[in-house]
Scaffold this active site. Structure first.
Site, short mmCIF file in Angstrom:
data_model
loop_
_atom_site.label_atom_id
_atom_site.label_comp_id
_atom_site.label_asym_id
_atom_site.label_seq_id
_atom_site.Cartn_x
_atom_site.Cartn_y
_atom_site.Cartn_z
N HIS A 86 24.04 1.24 5.94
CA HIS A 86 23.71 2.38 5.07
C HIS A 86 24.73 3.50 5.19
O HIS A 86 25.23 3.79 6.28
CB HIS A 86 22.28 2.88 5.30
CG HIS A 86 21.97 3.42 6.67
ND1 HIS A 86 22.03 4.76 6.96
CD2 HIS A 86 21.58 2.80 7.82
CE1 HIS A 86 21.67 4.95 8.23
NE2 HIS A 86 21.40 3.78 8.78
N ASP A 88 23.99 6.56 3.93
CA ASP A 88 23.30 7.86 3.96
C ASP A 88 23.08 8.30 5.40
O ASP A 88 23.10 7.49 6.32
CB ASP A 88 21.96 7.83 3.20
CG ASP A 88 20.92 6.91 3.83
OD1 ASP A 88 21.30 5.82 4.34
OD2 ASP A 88 19.72 7.27 3.82
N GLU A 153 18.44 4.41 3.39
CA GLU A 153 17.77 3.88 4.59
C GLU A 153 17.00 4.98 5.30
O GLU A 153 15.87 4.76 5.77
CB GLU A 153 18.80 3.26 5.54
CG GLU A 153 18.19 2.37 6.62
CD GLU A 153 17.64 3.14 7.82
OE1 GLU A 153 16.77 2.60 8.51
OE2 GLU A 153 18.09 4.29 8.06
N GLU A 154 17.59 6.17 5.37
CA GLU A 154 16.97 7.25 6.13
C GLU A 154 15.74 7.83 5.43
O GLU A 154 15.05 8.69 5.99
CB GLU A 154 17.99 8.36 6.43
CG GLU A 154 19.21 7.92 7.24
CD GLU A 154 18.89 7.58 8.70
OE1 GLU A 154 17.70 7.54 9.06
OE2 GLU A 154 19.84 7.35 9.45
N ASP A 180 23.33 -1.46 13.15
CA ASP A 180 22.63 -0.19 12.95
C ASP A 180 21.63 0.04 14.08
O ASP A 180 20.60 0.65 13.90
CB ASP A 180 21.92 -0.21 11.58
CG ASP A 180 21.42 1.16 11.16
OD1 ASP A 180 21.96 2.17 11.65
OD2 ASP A 180 20.47 1.23 10.36
N HIS A 213 -6.38 39.13 5.51
CA HIS A 213 -6.27 40.06 6.64
C HIS A 213 -7.11 39.50 7.78
O HIS A 213 -8.30 39.22 7.61
CB HIS A 213 -6.79 41.44 6.20
CG HIS A 213 -6.52 42.51 7.20
ND1 HIS A 213 -7.14 42.57 8.42
CD2 HIS A 213 -5.67 43.57 7.15
CE1 HIS A 213 -6.70 43.61 9.09
NE2 HIS A 213 -5.80 44.24 8.34
N THR A 315 -0.59 39.99 10.77
CA THR A 315 -1.97 39.65 11.10
C THR A 315 -2.67 39.02 9.91
O THR A 315 -3.21 39.71 9.05
CB THR A 315 -2.70 40.92 11.57
OG1 THR A 315 -2.39 41.99 10.67
CG2 THR A 315 -2.30 41.32 12.97
N ARG A 328 4.69 4.65 14.84
CA ARG A 328 5.60 3.50 14.97
C ARG A 328 4.74 2.27 15.19
O ARG A 328 3.83 2.29 16.03
CB ARG A 328 6.55 3.70 16.14
CG ARG A 328 7.52 4.85 15.97
CD ARG A 328 8.65 4.52 15.00
NE ARG A 328 9.44 5.72 14.71
CZ ARG A 328 10.58 5.71 14.04
NH1 ARG A 328 11.08 4.58 13.57
NH2 ARG A 328 11.22 6.83 13.80
N SER A 399 13.27 1.97 13.68
CA SER A 399 12.90 1.09 12.56
C SER A 399 14.04 0.93 11.56
O SER A 399 14.79 1.87 11.32
CB SER A 399 11.70 1.68 11.81
OG SER A 399 10.69 2.08 12.71
N HIS A 427 20.50 11.28 14.68
CA HIS A 427 19.51 12.21 14.12
C HIS A 427 19.51 13.56 14.85
O HIS A 427 18.66 14.41 14.56
CB HIS A 427 18.08 11.63 14.14
CG HIS A 427 17.90 10.40 13.31
ND1 HIS A 427 16.68 9.97 12.85
CD2 HIS A 427 18.79 9.50 12.84
CE1 HIS A 427 16.82 8.87 12.14
NE2 HIS A 427 18.10 8.55 12.12
N1 BES Z 1 19.65 3.16 12.73
C1 BES Z 1 18.33 3.71 12.76
C2 BES Z 1 17.35 2.82 13.51
C3 BES Z 1 17.58 2.92 14.98
C4 BES Z 1 17.08 4.01 15.66
C5 BES Z 1 18.36 2.04 15.66
C6 BES Z 1 17.33 4.16 17.02
C7 BES Z 1 18.64 2.20 17.00
C8 BES Z 1 18.13 3.27 17.68
C9 BES Z 1 17.88 3.95 11.33
O1 BES Z 1 18.88 4.57 10.58
C10 BES Z 1 16.73 4.90 11.31
O2 BES Z 1 16.89 6.02 11.72
N2 BES Z 1 15.61 4.46 10.79
C11 BES Z 1 14.51 5.29 10.52
C12 BES Z 1 13.68 4.58 9.50
C13 BES Z 1 12.75 5.44 8.75
C14 BES Z 1 13.40 6.58 8.05
C15 BES Z 1 11.96 4.60 7.77
C16 BES Z 1 13.76 5.58 11.80
O3 BES Z 1 13.66 4.71 12.68
O4 BES Z 1 13.26 6.70 11.93
MN MN Z 2 20.67 3.68 10.79
MN MN Z 3 18.86 6.76 11.14
#
Ligand code: BES
Ligand code: MN
Ligand code: MN
Length: 455
Positions: A86, A88, A153-154, A180, A213, A315, A328, A399, A427
């Protein structure tokens, strides 16, 4: 192979320069103001695949961000590999915590720093460069190759599902090669054989029809923030078990063999806690650290807001409060089923004096690979040859929702040849990618194609 590996080693510097250009593009899929950057990144990737030596490259428009597809079918009778990745990236904020600007790639101590460096631009780029290395040396690839590089993907791949469904012939392949995920440790070749799924939900609690208030009304009005906090407190017990009825019904237990495999991977509580600055790990009682991260489901708040959050004091009793909550999932949990269980439970526990709106943001299924497939052995051999060490197998807490679709819809074996490290801040601020892993990844990819052509 010698010629190809020499080519890779002597061109790594210029490959990195090209990767920098991709990292400069702010392709943040979740932010509408970056729509043009998404186009730009898709076209950039398409052009790089063309430059690598593949003529048939296409950028497909979707309801969302474009999908890049390419194919080279010049090895009749040989297997076909689909390379997925991906372009993105996640938002860069909080920007002030970056030591260098997130979209100005900077190299320091053999690592490249930028948003998307490891997730997934750097890892995805590896395969474009391995293809190029074949074409620029021996003039052809040992197997048939297709590329499928998406820009969503993200955000849960909303448009890739239908693309897959409508183009199963186009995408037909024997294996899907994906970089990935993470390596077990620096320099350790690793294949990931399990991914968690996800259900991502949002709750909005509404009390009074406007902010009030807090003196004039306080004491007689349901406060949505307090109510939301009460709801959240009822989602887990003190042993870390999720209290949603039926939540664990479909969870597969670890096999004996898997438990043993987990034990072989040396990982200590201390190492883990120190690496992220926590006092100690928490979670479901009765499960080891790796079990909790790889093989047990979770429930976490990702964000919570409402009322006044500026400097100083105001307030009020707010009208609304919201939270984003992700779960998850592990094999064999089903995201749709979990969404329903979650919604039903929230509705049941929410007091009747507030309005509660529950919505689903995205979902994806968990994945578990069959380790005895010949393609897995080939992938392990390829990585071992490149890294000069034995390949280890691990599961992953994160994921990649589309992976299970490759297995089910395309009937192809997903190979998760991750090259990142969990410590590379994906991230997070100061995301980076180890450039030695970048180089070894290109070599692994080349070996994989070479070894695959022998069966
Ligand atoms: N590449 C990651 C998945 C991943 C996370 C691999 C940690 C290895 C270590 C992928 O880009 C990702 O961040 N996936 C999301 C999926 C979600 C947005 C549906 C995730 O896991 O939060
Ligand atoms: Mn990824
Ligand atoms: Mn990711």
């Amino acid at each position: 192979m010698k010629e190809i590996i020499n080519f890779i080693n002597s061109n790594t510097e210029s490959f990195i320069e090209e990767l920098k250009d991709l990292l400069r593009i702010q392709s943040i899929s979740t932010l509408p103001e970056h729509k043009e950057d998404m186009e730009k990144a898709a076209n950039f990737v398409a052009q790089k695949i063309k430059d690598a030596g593949i003529e048939k490259v296409e950028v497909y428009q979707t309801q969302g961000h474009p999908i890049v597809y390419a194919e080279w079918l010049g090895a009749p009778g040989k297997p076909t590999v689909l390379i997925y990745g991906h372009y993105d990236v996640q938002p860069a904020d909080p920007i002030e915590l970056w030591n260098t600007p997130p979209f100005e790639p900077t190299i320091k101590d053999g690592k490249i720093y930028a948003r998307g460096a490891t997730d997934d631009k750097g890892q995805m780029f590896v395969h474009i460069k391995s293809v190029e290395s074949f074409f620029k040396t021996v003039g052809k690839l040992p197997v048939n190759v297709k590329f499928l590089i998406e820009g969503e993907e993200e955000i849960g791949s909303p448009n890739l599902y239908s693309f897959l469904k409508n183009n199963s012939k186009l995408l037909k392949c024997d294996a899907v090669l994906i970089s990935d995920t993470s390596l077990w440790d620096e320099g350790v070749p690793t294949l990931t054989y399990g991914l968690r799924g996800i259900s991502y939900m949002e709750i909005e609690v509404t009390g009074p029809n406007r902010d009030l208030h807090s003196g004039t009304y306080g004491g007689a009005v349901p406060n949505p923030i307090n109510v939301l906090a009460e709801i959240i407190s009822k989602l887990k017990d003190k042993n870390g078990r999720i209290l949603i009825p039926g939540f664990y019904n479909d969870v597969l237990k670890l096999t004996k063999q898997e438990k043993e495999n987990l034990k072989k991977l040396k990982y200590t509580e201390k190492e883990f806690s120190n690496s992220i600055g926590i006092k100690k790990s928490v979670g479901e009682k009765g499960y080891s650290l790796l079990e909790r991260i790889w093989s047990r489901p979770t429930l976490d708040c990702n964000g919570i807001w409402g009322g006044f959050t500026g400097k100083g004091a105001k307030t009020i009793i707010p009208s609304k409060a919201s939270a984003k909550i992700s779960m998850r999932l592990v094999p064999n949990q089903n995201p749709k089923k979990i969404e329903k269980l979650f919604s039903d439970y929230i509705k049941k526990i929410a007091p009747d004096y507030v309005d509660v709106k529950i919505s689903s943001i995205h979902g994806g299924s968990p994945f578990i690979a069959q380790l005895d497939k010949p393609i897995m052995k080939i992938a392990a051999k390829a990585m071992s040859l490149a890294f000069g060490k034995e390949t280890v197998f691990m599961r992953e807490g994160g994921s990649i929702p589309i992976v299970v679709e490759f297995a089910e819809k395309l009937k192809a074996t997903p190979v998760l040849m991750g090259l990142g490290l969990d410590s590379e801040n994906l991230h997070s601020p100061n995301e980076h990618f180890n450039l030695n892993h970048f180089r070894l990844g290109i070599i692994s990819s080349a070996y994989f194609m070479e070894e695959l052509s022998k069966i």
